[in-house]
Design an enzyme around this catalytic site. Structure first.
Site, PDB file in Angstrom:
ATOM      1  N   ARG A  94      13.860 -12.186   0.989  1.00 24.10           N
ATOM      2  CA  ARG A  94      12.985 -11.761   2.080  1.00 24.10           C
ATOM      3  C   ARG A  94      13.799 -11.171   3.229  1.00 24.10           C
ATOM      4  NH1 ARG A  94      10.439 -16.374   3.348  1.00 24.10           N
ATOM      5  NH2 ARG A  94      11.571 -16.494   5.298  1.00 24.10           N
ATOM      6  N   TYR A 114      -6.031   6.957  11.028  1.00 27.16           N
ATOM      7  CA  TYR A 114      -6.169   6.257   9.768  1.00 27.16           C
ATOM      8  C   TYR A 114      -7.074   5.033   9.972  1.00 27.16           C
ATOM      9  CZ  TYR A 114      -5.193   3.484   5.714  1.00 27.16           C
ATOM     10  OH  TYR A 114      -5.346   2.731   4.587  1.00 27.16           O
ATOM     11  N   ASP A 125       3.094   7.659  14.196  1.00 27.88           N
ATOM     12  CA  ASP A 125       2.864   7.578  12.753  1.00 27.88           C
ATOM     13  C   ASP A 125       3.156   8.969  12.183  1.00 27.88           C
ATOM     14  OD1 ASP A 125       1.716   7.633  10.194  1.00 27.88           O
ATOM     15  OD2 ASP A 125       0.248   6.095  10.712  1.00 27.88           O
ATOM     16  N   LYS A 184       2.606   7.514   0.628  1.00 26.69           N
ATOM     17  CA  LYS A 184       2.114   8.886   0.594  1.00 26.69           C
ATOM     18  C   LYS A 184       3.233   9.854   0.202  1.00 26.69           C
ATOM     19  CE  LYS A 184      -1.509   6.680   2.155  1.00 26.69           C
ATOM     20  NZ  LYS A 184      -1.842   6.535   3.554  1.00 26.69           N
TER      21      LYS A 184
HETATM   22  C1  PLP Z   1      -2.229   5.483   4.431  1.00 20.95           C
HETATM   23  C2  PLP Z   1      -1.870   5.514   5.863  1.00 20.95           C
HETATM   24  C3  PLP Z   1      -1.454   4.344   6.528  1.00 20.95           C
HETATM   25  C4  PLP Z   1      -1.455   2.988   5.864  1.00 20.95           C
HETATM   26  O1  PLP Z   1      -0.494   2.907   4.870  1.00 20.95           O
HETATM   27  P1  PLP Z   1      -0.605   1.920   3.597  1.00 20.95           P
HETATM   28  O2  PLP Z   1       0.659   2.205   2.880  1.00 20.95           O
HETATM   29  O3  PLP Z   1      -1.847   2.323   2.859  1.00 20.95           O
HETATM   30  O4  PLP Z   1      -0.701   0.537   4.132  1.00 20.95           O
HETATM   31  C5  PLP Z   1      -1.089   4.460   7.861  1.00 20.95           C
HETATM   32  N1  PLP Z   1      -1.120   5.637   8.502  1.00 20.95           N
HETATM   33  C6  PLP Z   1      -1.519   6.780   7.889  1.00 20.95           C
HETATM   34  C7  PLP Z   1      -1.546   8.052   8.667  1.00 20.95           C
HETATM   35  C8  PLP Z   1      -1.905   6.754   6.553  1.00 20.95           C
HETATM   36  O5  PLP Z   1      -2.320   7.887   5.973  1.00 20.95           O
END
Ligand code: PLP
Length: 379
Positions: free
Chosen positions: A52, A103, A174, A199
């Site tokens: 961890r 999101y 983000d 992504k």
């Molecule tokens: C998908 C997404 C998240 C969340 O990510 P996960 O890996 O699904 O937890 C956060 N911000 C944006 C812009 C996203 O597209």
């Protein structure tokens, strides 16, 4: 574990760094890739203790993404686990500024914390620099997306950095939609770049992972401690796959982005489409700022077809190449009407379809998509 000193990569292009960083030492007979170690614990006698806290496979991924993003990287089990770690830094009752469209998981998480009186949330239109400046007063953490998911709004990041300078607010950007190929929030002055590595970074729709990248060493230490204590750590297999995907991010990114630009142009002329949002279009409200702060315009676009929600959902199911599914950033193109989800914010138009453009041939993509859109035209 990894052989390289980050300084070894000074002057190299991101294309090279994505491939050359995060490798084990070059020893005769040794592996070229960092091995995936399936062990939760390690023999006593060194600093390596429990999985961890630290794992060699994470370090290879973190070194590579850190170099691309320009800071120290920490990997997490998902994008939301990374967000949750940042939110641990907010004192009880502290103010968090967040986009009015973003999101849905990020907004739902903030709502839940506000409902529990843990934090107080101020939602703001991130494309409105003056509203954003006012909202940042007294905030502990400011979270922005640019471009925003799924409305494709562009936030003027330099203006936001100016507005929060000296205020003590932690500025979190983000960077999931732009990736380190398309935007460098840390270089623009943000404190934290946040990624859903699920992504574009991993790029094959086959895992969940997240990351935080920061320049400040103390902040890195605090977040590492939080990660250890909250436990949102990625598994070794996910991390290996994410690094494998990251190796080809520059290549995938160029192809997907070129496809997206061409499709945005053609969609703008399609009679069944009322509106296209893509910052690469010179007519897009976010174009000028995106052109100043981004390197390219990414591979996600939003359209509003002229049809009912039901007809649009049916249209999404009629494509053959485009996958009717949620998520984004994979080599395969996908589409969905975002309001099919109950927790999508009201600020997202009912007809909005998010298109995530992959690496297929653009003529094949257009033929498939335009044929589906044609079915929305009155006969
Ligand atoms: C998908 C997404 C998240 C969340 O990510 P996960 O890996 O699904 O937890 C956060 N911000 C944006 C812009 C996203 O597209």
């Amino acid at each position: 574990m990894t052989s390289t000193d980050p300084d070894d990569f000074t002057g190299y292009s991101p294309d090279t760094i994505a491939i050359a960083a995060g490798r084990p030492p070059r020893v005769p007979g040794g592996p070229v890739n960092t091995p995936v170690v399936f062990s939760s614990t390690f023999h006593a006698g060194t600093d390596v203790g429990y999985a961890r806290t630290s794992v060699a496979t994470w370090e290879a991924f973190e070194e590579t993404l850190g170099l691309l993003e320009g800071g120290h990287c920490l990997s997490f089990a998902s994008g939301l686990a990374a967000l949750s770690a940042v939110l641990e830094l907010v004192p009880t009752g502290g103010i968090v500024v967040a986009p009015d469209a973003a999101y849905s998981g990020t907004l739902a998480r903030l709502d839940a914390l506000q409902d529990a009186s843990r934090v107080s949330v101020r939602r703001v239109d991130v494309a409105d620099a003056e509203a954003l400046r006012l909202a940042c007063r007294g905030a502990s953490v400011v979270i922005v997306e640019s471009p925003t998911n799924p409305t494709m709004e562009i936030c003027d990041l330099r203006a936001l950095v100016e507005a929060t300078r000296g205020s003590g607010a932690l500025l979190v950007c983000d960077n999931t939609f732009a990736t380190p190929m398309g935007q460098h929030p840390l270089a623009l002055g943000a404190d934290v770049a946040l990624h859903s590595a699920t992504k574009f970074i991993s790029g094959h729709s086959d895992l969940l992972m997240g990351a935080l990248v920061v320049t400040d060493a103390e902040l890195h230490d605090s977040l590492r401690r939080i990660r250890n204590l909250t436990g949102g750590v990625p598994g070794p297999m996910e991390t290996f796959l994410a690094l494998r995907g990251l190796r080809t991010l520059p290549l995938r990114w160029r192809q997907a982005q070129a496809n997206a630009m061409e499709l945005a142009r053609r969609l703008s002329a399609h009679p069944a489409v009322k509106r296209v949002r893509y910052p690469g279009l010179p007519t897009d409200p976010g174009h000028d700022i995106a052109a100043q702060q981004m390197d390219g315009f990414g591979a996600v676009l939003a359209i509003e077809p002229r049809a009912s929600a039901t007809a649009i959902d049916e249209m999404c199911g009629r494509t053959r190449l485009w996958v009717h599914a949620t998520s984004l950033g994979g080599v395969e193109s996908m589409l969905e009407r975002r309001q099919r989800w109950a927790d999508e914010p009201d600020t997202v138009p009912d007809a909005l379809v998010r298109l995530t453009v992959g690496c297929e041939d653009v003529e094949d993509l257009w033929s498939d998509l335009s044929t589906a859109l044609d079915t929305l035209l009155p006969r």
